[in-house]
Design a protein around this motif. Structure first.
Motif, PDB file in Angstrom:
ATOM      1  N   UNK A  75       9.311  18.228  19.424  1.00 33.05           N
ATOM      2  CA  UNK A  75      10.354  18.944  18.699  1.00 33.05           C
ATOM      3  C   UNK A  75      11.286  18.016  17.923  1.00 33.05           C
ATOM      4  N   UNK A  76      11.201  16.732  18.173  1.00 32.89           N
ATOM      5  CA  UNK A  76      12.079  15.798  17.476  1.00 32.89           C
ATOM      6  C   UNK A  76      11.638  15.660  16.019  1.00 32.89           C
ATOM      7  N   UNK A  77      12.583  15.712  15.077  1.00 34.62           N
ATOM      8  CA  UNK A  77      12.224  15.655  13.649  1.00 34.62           C
ATOM      9  C   UNK A  77      11.477  14.392  13.260  1.00 34.62           C
TER      10      UNK A  77
ATOM     11  N   UNK B 256       5.649  22.806  16.738  1.00 28.62           N
ATOM     12  CA  UNK B 256       6.959  22.682  17.407  1.00 28.62           C
ATOM     13  C   UNK B 256       8.098  23.195  16.529  1.00 28.62           C
ATOM     14  N   UNK B 257       9.044  23.857  17.165  1.00 30.66           N
ATOM     15  CA  UNK B 257      10.235  24.361  16.481  1.00 30.66           C
ATOM     16  C   UNK B 257      11.244  23.210  16.370  1.00 30.66           C
ATOM     17  N   UNK B 258      11.464  22.764  15.144  1.00 31.74           N
ATOM     18  CA  UNK B 258      12.338  21.610  14.923  1.00 31.74           C
ATOM     19  C   UNK B 258      13.630  21.983  14.200  1.00 31.74           C
ATOM     20  N   UNK B 259      13.796  23.232  13.839  1.00 26.59           N
ATOM     21  CA  UNK B 259      15.011  23.636  13.144  1.00 26.59           C
ATOM     22  C   UNK B 259      16.183  23.636  14.112  1.00 26.59           C
ATOM     23  N   UNK B 260      17.267  23.009  13.717  1.00 26.55           N
ATOM     24  CA  UNK B 260      18.463  22.928  14.541  1.00 26.55           C
ATOM     25  C   UNK B 260      19.350  24.120  14.228  1.00 26.55           C
ATOM     26  N   UNK B 261      19.444  25.054  15.160  1.00 30.39           N
ATOM     27  CA  UNK B 261      20.233  26.247  14.929  1.00 30.39           C
ATOM     28  C   UNK B 261      21.716  25.975  14.792  1.00 30.39           C
TER      29      UNK B 261
END
Length: 825
Positions: free
Chosen positions: A156-158, A214-219
Motif C-alpha cells: 500500500x505504500x506509494x 493495493x489501495x494507496x489513496x490517502x483519504x
C-alpha cells in the motif's frame, strides 16, 4: 380389494389419523392410475418448481450467506444521508477517522471498485472488473491464494512497485492456467504491474471482482464527501456486537458533524451486515417489491393447478364408492377416510415436490450462469437450495395435497354408509359433479385461452431480435460499448472530459483509416437494441395537428450515423458540425412524420422533449426538425412504435456510448479494434465487443426462458382442461348408463342422446372460451396478430374439448339397452 379390507381392524381405525398402510395404498394408487399420476405429478411439479425457484431467489437476495469463516460477523459501514434518504458512497475521508477510532470492528478495510483494461504480453487488451483494496481484506475473508501471495500492507505504500493479484477466471481465460504466472508483468490501465498471486475459484471479494491492486489513496488528503465511491467493511471484534459498533459510530458521527457541518450535518454512519447495502439500494428495494408480488402469483398458480388436479382425483375417488362405503360401515369415521385420501394425495404431491426441486435446481444453475457470464453476480451466490427453500417447498406440498386430497374427500364422504352401500351395490354412484367442479373446468379453460396467445406472442418476440438484425444487414457491423477509465478518481472533471473527447475523436479517425472499414459511428442506442420512449410536446402554433402520437423513440447519434447504416435523408438536411455543439435540432423518421404530423412535411416544426430516460434531454427547450429519414432498424409490432427522433450528440464519458463499425468480417476485426483503442488511449475501455447480429442475445435468451415457462403453463393447463373434461364425461356416462339405455330402448336417436348427455361439457368449454377471450382482451390486444392468436387459442381449446369427449362419447353410443337395464337392475 377384499384382501385390503380384511387387513383393516375396526378397533385400530380411529386410533391414529394416519398409518403406514395409507402411504402404501397411496403408492399403489400411483401405479393403478398412471394417467392421473403423470398429469397430476407434472402439473404440481411445475408449480412447485416455479415457487421454489422464486423463493430461493428471494432468499439469496434477502438473506445472503457470505461463504467465509464467521461470515455473519463481517459488516459494512456506510454514511447515510438522512436528508436525501440515500447512502453517500464518497466516504474515504471518513474511513480514516473510523479506522483510527473504531475499536469494535477490527480489522477495518476499504475497497474502490473499478473496471480497467488489462493488457497482457501477447498484446491482448480486455476490460476486467477489479478493486483497489486494503491488504487486510484478504485476512478478513480468510481465503488463501491458490498461487503466490495476497497483498500486504507494504504494497500500500506509494513508493512500492505496482503489484496485482489475479482472480481464478482471469487466470484460466487470459493466462491459460499457467502455473508460472506469478512474477509476470502486465499493464492495468496505464500502469505496468507485477502479478504476485492468484486467488482460488469462487473468490470475488468485495462483490464480483476478478483482479485486485493495493489501495494507496490517502483519504486524509481528500475533502469530506469527495473522491471516488468506496466500500468499507470489517469484522466485529471478539465479544463485540453490531450495537456496540453502532454506538461507537454514533459518537464519531456526531464529532464529525460538529467539525464539518457543511458536509456532515445530515450524514449518519451506519453499520450493517456485509451484504445488506446491496439489498437496501434503490434497485434492491425494487427487486424486493417485485419478488414479493411474484409470491402471490405463484401461490395462486399452485392453487389453480391443484384444484384442477383435485377434479381428476374427485372423479377417481367417485369410482371407489364401494371401498369407502365398506370402510365406513365397519367403523371408520369420516375423518379417518378423509385422512387416508389426504395421504394418497400427499404421496402424489410429494413425488411432484421431488421433481419440482430438481427442476428448480437446474433452472437456478442456468439462471445464475447467465448472470455470472456478465461478471455482475456477487461471489456469495451459488446454485444450492437453502433449507428455507426446502421448507417452503414442503409447505407448498402440504398446501397442494390438502387441495388435491381433502376437497374431493369431503365431497365423497358426505353420504351415510347405508346410502353408499345401496348405490354401490346398484353399480352406480349417486355423486355428481356439482357447481364447484363445473366452475373449476370453466376457469381452467379460460386460463388456457388467455395464456396461449401470450406464449405464442413470446415466440414472435424472440424472433424479433433476428428480424431486427436481418433488416439492416447486421452481419456487416461490429459493435462495442465504449467508456474511459478515470484513474485519477474524478480529479479535474473538465480535463478528463476534454481528454475523453479527444480520445474518442482519434479512435474514430484511426478506425476509418483501417483496411476493410467502411463506416464508423457512435450512438447511445443501436438499431437492434430496445429503445426508450420519450414523451413529447408539439408546437401547434406552427401548423402541427393538435392530436396525434405524443410518444416516440429518441436516439442520440454522432457524425455519419445515417450513412453508416445505409439510410438516407428524404427531406431537409443531415446534421452539420455545428449541430453537435449544442444545436437545438432534430431529425425524425417517416413514421414520426406520419403519426405525429399527420403526414405533413415536418421540416421547420418544433418539438419539446417532456420526459424520458435521459434527463439532460428533457426540459423546456424547443427543438426544430431539420430533416427526415427513412424508417430503418426497429421492426416493431405496432406501426406507431416505429416513430423515432434523432438528436445530435458526440460521444462523452459517463454517458451511454455504443460504437458501430461497418466492416467486411466483424469477428476477424474484433481483436484489431481492441488493439487500435489501446494504442489511442489505454484508458479507453471496450466492452461487449460483438457483431451487431448478436446484440440482444441475452435479452433473447431471457425472453426464450419466459416464453418457455408460459408455453409449459399453457400446455399443463390445456392438458388438465382436456383431462378434466374427459373425467367429467366418463363419470357422467358411467352414472347415467341406465338413463342412456332407457332412452336408446325408447328409440332416441344417437344425436339426441349425445346432445342430452354432452351438452353440459360443451357449455362448459364454450363458457371457458368466452371468459378466456375476455381475459385476454383485458390483458391487452393491440394488433391484428394478437387477434389472430386469440382466435387460434379459441380453436385449440374447442378442439381439445371435442377430443376429450371422444372416448366417453363412443362409450355412450355403444351402450346396449338390454345390458344397461340388466346391469342396473
Amino acid at each position: 380389494m377384499n384382501r385390503l379390507f380384511a387387513r383393516i381392524r375396526p378397533d385400530r381405525v380411529d386410533r391414529l389419523p394416519f398409518s403406514w398402510l395409507d402411504f402404501k395404498v397411496g403408492f399403489r394408487m400411483l401405479a393403478r392410475y398412471p394417467g392421473l399420476t403423470l398429469v397430476g405429478t407434472v402439473a404440481i411439479a411445475v408449480a412447485i418448481a416455479l415457487g421454489s425457484l422464486y423463493f430461493e431467489t428471494l432468499d439469496k437476495f434477502k438473506h445472503p450467506r457470505l461463504p467465509v469463516p464467521d461470515g455473519d460477523r463481517v459488516v459494512s459501514i456506510l454514511n447515510w444521508d438522512a436528508k436525501a434518504q440515500e447512502p453517500e458512497a464518497r466516504s474515504l475521508h471518513d474511513f480514516v477517522a473510523w479506522r483510527e477510532q473504531v475499536t469494535s470492528v477490527d480489522p477495518l478495510g476499504a475497497a474502490i471498485p473499478f473496471v480497467r483494461n488489462l493488457a497482457t504480453e501477447d498484446g491482448q487488451v480486455e476490460p476486467v472488473p477489479g478493486a483497489e483494496v486494503t491488504a487486510n481484506a484478504f485476512r478478513l475473508v480468510g481465503t488463501r491464494p491458490l498461487l503466490g501471495r495476497a497483498l500486504t500492507e507494504q504494497d500500500e505504500r506509494p513508493a512500492e512497485p505496482p503489484v496485482l493479484v489475479l482472480g481464478y477466471a482471469v487466470w484460466t481465460t487470459r493466462f491459460a492456467s499457467d502455473p508460472g504466472v506469478v512474477g509476470r508483468t502486465v499493464t492495468l490501465g496505464t500502469v505496468p504491474a507485477t502479478i504476485v498471486g492468484v486467488m482460488p475459484e469462487g473468490f470475488g471479494f468485495p462483490v464480483s471482482q476478478r483482479i485486485w491492486t493495493p489501495l494507496r489513496m490517502d483519504g486524509s488528503q481528500l475533502a469530506p464527501r469527495a473522491g471516488p465511491a468506496v466500500r468499507i467493511f470489517g469484522r466485529l471484534a471478539p465479544g463485540k456486537s453490531m450495537d456496540d459498533a453502532q454506538a461507537e459510530l454514533d459518537v464519531i458521527g456526531t464529532r464529525l458533524a460538529a467539525a464539518s457541518p457543511a458536509t456532515h450535518e445530515h450524514l449518519r454512519p451506519r453499520v450493517t451486515p456485509y451484504e445488506k447495502p446491496l439489498v437496501e439500494s434503490g434497485e434492491g428495494r425494487f427487486v424486493m417489491r417485485l419478488l414479493s408480488l411474484v409470491n402471490g402469483i405463484f401461490l395462486m398458480l399452485l392453487a389453480v393447478i391443484c384444484v384442477n388436479v383435485a377434479t381428476l382425483v374427485f372423479a377417481r375417488t367417485a369410482t371407489r364408492g364401494w371401498e369407502i362405503a365398506v370402510r365406513h360401515a365397519i367403523g371408520a369415521s369420516r375423518a379417518r377416510i378423509v385422512a387416508q385420501l389426504f395421504v394418497e394425495a400427499l404421496v402424489l404431491a410429494g413425488l411432484a415436490a421431488v421433481l419440482g426441486l430438481v427442476a428448480a435446481k437446474v433452472a437456478l444453475r442456468w439462471g445464475l450462469g447467465m448472470v455470472a457470464f456478465s461478471g455482475s453476480l456477487p461471489f456469495w451466490y451459488d446454485d444450492s437450495l437453502s433449507w428455507r427453500t426446502i421448507l417452503y417447498a414442503t409447505g407448498l406440498t402440504l398446501f397442494g395435497a390438502a387441495i388435491v386430497g381433502i376437497l374431493p374427500a369431503l365431497r365423497v364422504t358426505r353420504r351415510n354408509a347405508q346410502d353408499g352401500l345401496r348405490s354401490a351395490g346398484a353399480a352406480r354412484s349417486g355423486l355428481r359433479f356439482g357447481g364447484f367442479w363445473t366452475a373449476v373446468i370453466v376457469v381452467q379453460v379460460a386460463i388456457t385461452v388467455a395464456f396461449l396467445p401470450l406464449a405464442a406472442g413470446g415466440v414472435f418476440e424472440s424472433n424479433r431480435f433476428r428480424q431486427r438484425a436481418e433488416g439492416i444487414g447486421a452481419e456487416r457491423y461490429l459493435t462495442a460499448s465504449v467508456d474511459m477509465d478515470r484513474e485519477d478518481h474524478g480529479a479535474d472533471p473538465a480535463a478528463f472530459t476534454g481528454r475523453a473527447r479527444l480520445g474518442f475523436d482519434e479512435l474514430e479517425r484511426r478506425l476509418r483509416a483501417e483496411p476493410g472499414v467502411e463506416q464508423v459511428t457512435f450512438a447511445d442506442r443501436l438499431p437492434v437494441m430496445d429503445q426508450f420512449k420519450y414523451r413529447i410536446e408539439v408546437d401547434t402554433t406552427a401548423g402541427a395537428p393538435a392530436t396525434g402520437l405524443r410518444r416516440s423513440t429518441l436516439v442520440q447519434v454522432s457524425r455519419g450515423f445515417f450513412a453508416a447504416f445505409g439510410t438516407s435523408v428524404v427531406a431537409g438536411r443531415d446534421f452539420q458540425p455545428l449541430d453537435f455543439e449544442g444545436g437545438r435540432v432534430l431529425i425524425v423518421n417517416q413514421s414520426f412524420a406520419r403519426h405525429v404530423f399527420g403526414g405533413r412535411n415536418p421540416i421547420g416544426q418544433r418539438i419539446r422533449i417532456v420526459e424520458g430516460e435521459d434527463d439532460s434531454v428533457a426540459g423546456d427547450d424547443w427543438y426544430e426538425v431539420v430533416g427526415m429519414v427513412r424508417d430503418f432498424g426497429w421492426q416493431l409490432d405496432r406501426p406507431e412504435e416505429q416513430s423515432a427522433i434523432y438528436r445530435p450528440r458526440l460521444p462523452a464519458p459517463g454517458a451511454a456510448v455504443n460504437l458501430a463499425v461497418r466492416v467486411s468480417d466483424p469477428d476477424a476485426f474484433a481483436a484489431r479494434l481492441r488493439t487500435v483503442a489501446a494504442d489511442v488511449d489505454p484508458t479507453i475501455r471496450l466492452t461487449d465487443v460483438q457483431p451487431l447480429g448478436r446484440v440482444g442475445g441475452g435479452e433473447a435468451q431471457m425472453n426464450w426462458a419466459l416464453t418457455s415457462v408460459a408455453w409449459l403453463i399453457s400446455f399443463i393447463v390445456l392438458l388438465l382442461s382436456a383431462t378434466g373434461i374427459h373425467s367429467l364425461m366418463s363419470f357422467t356416462v358411467a352414472r347415467r348408463t341406465r338413463e342412456i339405455g332407457i332412452r336408446a330402448a325408447l328409440g332416441a336417436s344417437p344425436r339426441r342422446i349425445v346432445a342430452g348427455i354432452f351438452s353440459r361439457a360443451f357449455l362448459q368449454v364454450g363458457a371457458g372460451v368466452l371468459a378466456g377471450s375476455g381475459l385476454a382482451a383485458l390483458l391487452g390486444i393491440g394488433s391484428v396478430r394478437d387477434v389472430l392468436l386469440l382466435l387460434a387459442a379459441d380453436g385449440v381449446m374447442l378442439a381439445a374439448g371435442l377430443v376429450a369427449c371422444a372416448v366417453p362419447l363412443r362409450r355412450a353410443l355403444s351402450i346396449d339397452p338390454t345390458e344397461a337395464l340388466r346391469a342396473e337392475g
